[in-house]
Write a protein that holds these residues in place. Structure first.
Motif, short mmCIF file in Angstrom:
data_model
loop_
_atom_site.label_atom_id
_atom_site.label_comp_id
_atom_site.label_asym_id
_atom_site.label_seq_id
_atom_site.Cartn_x
_atom_site.Cartn_y
_atom_site.Cartn_z
N UNK A 31 0.85 -1.19 0.00
CA UNK A 31 0.00 0.00 0.00
C UNK A 31 0.89 1.24 0.00
N UNK A 32 0.59 2.14 -0.94
CA UNK A 32 1.36 3.38 -1.08
C UNK A 32 0.38 4.53 -1.31
N UNK A 33 0.84 5.77 -1.10
CA UNK A 33 -0.04 6.92 -1.36
C UNK A 33 -0.53 6.90 -2.81
N UNK A 34 -1.75 7.38 -3.02
CA UNK A 34 -2.35 7.43 -4.36
C UNK A 34 -1.39 8.10 -5.33
N UNK A 35 -1.14 7.43 -6.44
CA UNK A 35 -0.29 7.97 -7.49
C UNK A 35 1.17 7.59 -7.39
N UNK A 36 1.60 6.98 -6.27
CA UNK A 36 3.01 6.66 -6.09
C UNK A 36 3.51 5.69 -7.15
N UNK A 37 2.75 4.65 -7.46
CA UNK A 37 3.19 3.67 -8.46
C UNK A 37 3.33 4.32 -9.83
N UNK A 38 2.37 5.16 -10.20
CA UNK A 38 2.44 5.85 -11.49
C UNK A 38 3.63 6.80 -11.54
N UNK A 39 3.88 7.55 -10.46
CA UNK A 39 5.02 8.47 -10.41
C UNK A 39 6.34 7.75 -10.62
N UNK A 40 6.43 6.51 -10.16
CA UNK A 40 7.68 5.75 -10.25
C UNK A 40 7.67 4.74 -11.40
#
Length: 144
Positions: free
Chosen positions: A123-132
């Protein structure tokens, strides 16, 4: 008269304690270092039933992220009870690869499930996966 007032006060305290919603209690999570694709970072580790059940409930920020790690692959469903944070979750398969990334909505108690047996959920803050630039198929390594 003082005894009656004290007894009334005491009974109100007892009744309000019984009627209070689930209370926030300080829970300390161990830290783990992960590498996901090219990104290396420390996250909170929930690797016991009690820690996985608690998850990010009552936390004010998801910046640290959380890895919910299970002892063996299983069908995982998550919900957002007492979690007022916008999150993304990556379900991790038994080969330590991202199966899918899904959104988790604040305070939503609708279960969000992995598509098949998973070993972990990140679980990560919303958008973290897309940002990385993290996507399905990327490998997660637990460095501890």
């Amino acid at each position: 008269m003082k005894n009656r007032i004290f007894a009334l006060f005491l009974s109100l305290v007892v009744v309000s304690a019984c009627a209070a919603p689930e209370q926030e209690q300080l829970v300390t999570f161990p830290q783990a270092t992960i590498q996901l694709a090219d990104v290396k970072r420390a996250v909170q580790l929930a690797d016991t039933p009690q820690l996985r059940e608690r998850g990010l409930m009552f936390q004010q920020s998801a910046d640290a992220g959380m890895l919910l790690l299970y002892p063996e692959p299983r069908l995982i469903s998550l919900w957002m009870r007492n979690t007022d944070l916008a999150l993304d979750v990556a379900f991790i398969d038994p080969q330590w690869r991202v199966m899918v990334i899904k959104q988790l909505h604040p305070l939503d108690e609708t279960p969000v499930s992995a598509p098949s047996a998973a070993l972990a959920a990140l679980e990560m803050p919303r958008g973290w996966f897309a940002e990385h630039n993290i996507q399905a198929g990327d490998k997660l390594t637990l460095l501890r």
